[in-house]
Design an enzyme around this catalytic site. Sequence first.
Site, PDB file in Angstrom:
ATOM      1  N   CYS A  30      44.888  38.218  51.022  1.00  0.00           N
ATOM      2  CA  CYS A  30      43.853  38.433  49.808  1.00  0.00           C
ATOM      3  C   CYS A  30      42.720  37.471  49.799  1.00  0.00           C
ATOM      4  O   CYS A  30      41.938  37.870  48.857  1.00  0.00           O
ATOM      5  CB  CYS A  30      44.836  38.115  48.452  1.00  0.00           C
ATOM      6  SG  CYS A  30      46.273  39.789  48.662  1.00  0.00           S
ATOM      7  N   ASN A  59      45.908  45.886  43.556  1.00  0.00           N
ATOM      8  CA  ASN A  59      45.480  44.752  44.602  1.00  0.00           C
ATOM      9  C   ASN A  59      45.145  45.477  45.813  1.00  0.00           C
ATOM     10  O   ASN A  59      45.845  45.846  46.483  1.00  0.00           O
ATOM     11  CB  ASN A  59      46.672  43.926  44.355  1.00  0.00           C
ATOM     12  CG  ASN A  59      46.433  42.619  45.280  1.00  0.00           C
ATOM     13  OD1 ASN A  59      45.417  42.511  45.924  1.00  0.00           O
ATOM     14  ND2 ASN A  59      47.231  41.747  45.289  1.00  0.00           N
ATOM     15  N   HIS A  77      39.586  37.777  42.759  1.00  0.00           N
ATOM     16  CA  HIS A  77      40.352  38.699  43.274  1.00  0.00           C
ATOM     17  C   HIS A  77      41.342  39.481  42.364  1.00  0.00           C
ATOM     18  O   HIS A  77      41.740  38.812  41.308  1.00  0.00           O
ATOM     19  CB  HIS A  77      41.550  37.856  44.152  1.00  0.00           C
ATOM     20  CG  HIS A  77      42.500  38.501  44.786  1.00  0.00           C
ATOM     21  ND1 HIS A  77      42.549  39.885  45.403  1.00  0.00           N
ATOM     22  CD2 HIS A  77      43.906  38.401  45.114  1.00  0.00           C
ATOM     23  CE1 HIS A  77      43.603  40.404  45.858  1.00  0.00           C
ATOM     24  NE2 HIS A  77      44.594  39.352  45.586  1.00  0.00           N
TER      25      HIS A  77
END
Length: 326
Positions: A114, A283, A253
């Site tokens: 990520c 996500n 993020h």
Amino acid sequence: MMYRSLVTGCGAYLPAQIVTNAQLAERVETNDEWIRQRTGICQRHIAAEGEMTSDLGVAAARDALDAAGVAAGEIDLIVCATSTPDETFPATATRIQHRLGVPQGAAFDVQAVCSGFVYGLSVADNFLRVGQAKKALVIGAETFSRILDWTDRSTCVLFGDGAGAVVLEADKAAASANGSGRGVLSTHIYSDGSHHDALYVDGGPSSTQSVGHLRMEGREVFRHAVVRMAEAVDAALEANGLTPGDVDWLVPHQANIRIIESMGRRLNLPSDRVVVTVDRHANTSAASIPLALTEAVGDGRIQSGDLLLMEAMGGGFTWGSALLRW
């Protein structure tokens, strides 16, 4: 002569198929309210059968090139951040390079889960700063749906597929400017491999000869994320002699709305100065920051001269931040 990297265009791509929380509840024991309250997620995009990470990356890259007014043939560096490559090798970036018609330069993948886009931006920025490349594509592209265990309700509800990209161009004039000048001011990346078991995929060519599935200890990841991303944010501001009050936009993020809101409060930013897409994208790992950036630029929220702060944390653990003047 040192250069500074300017972001001259950004682009995005989301697969057509949308899966809502209600639709997920038909497959696994969960419900819309449970997912929304804990994550802020309402839906996610899922790549179609046969639609690969490189397909998403190419679409986002073309969108970014169009926005920048740059021809693919002018690009001399492609960095693709992904944890879900088309194949073990070659790098997905080389497939994107070929399909874009880029005849020169280098193309390679960066794997920091990520945090991948921040890592990729850091790598490309350093290439441009020292004059080793002039125009770069930094892409975050993921098909996380391919590594999810769709019977595990604690993880399968969290992720989606997508891609985002930015065009970076080296600029001499910006390099001589102070903190008010446009471009990437600094990037800060970190890792700590001792936390492997908190977030990983239980497969790979060297261990099981299979792709495997994502495994996560959610509470442990949450606890570290808040602390580590705060450290990265502080490092970015301190390196540039800036304060939280100087930040115009937080482009984080998109993992969990609670983490995003926590970082916004830490910077004392009103909620309308924090770019949030997790509700619609879920996500998307390395793709989440450039997807959020492209949306906020496209709808006019982010304006020339705005100070943007990006931060992320991913498996590894990896984490990092980037500060740039739009």
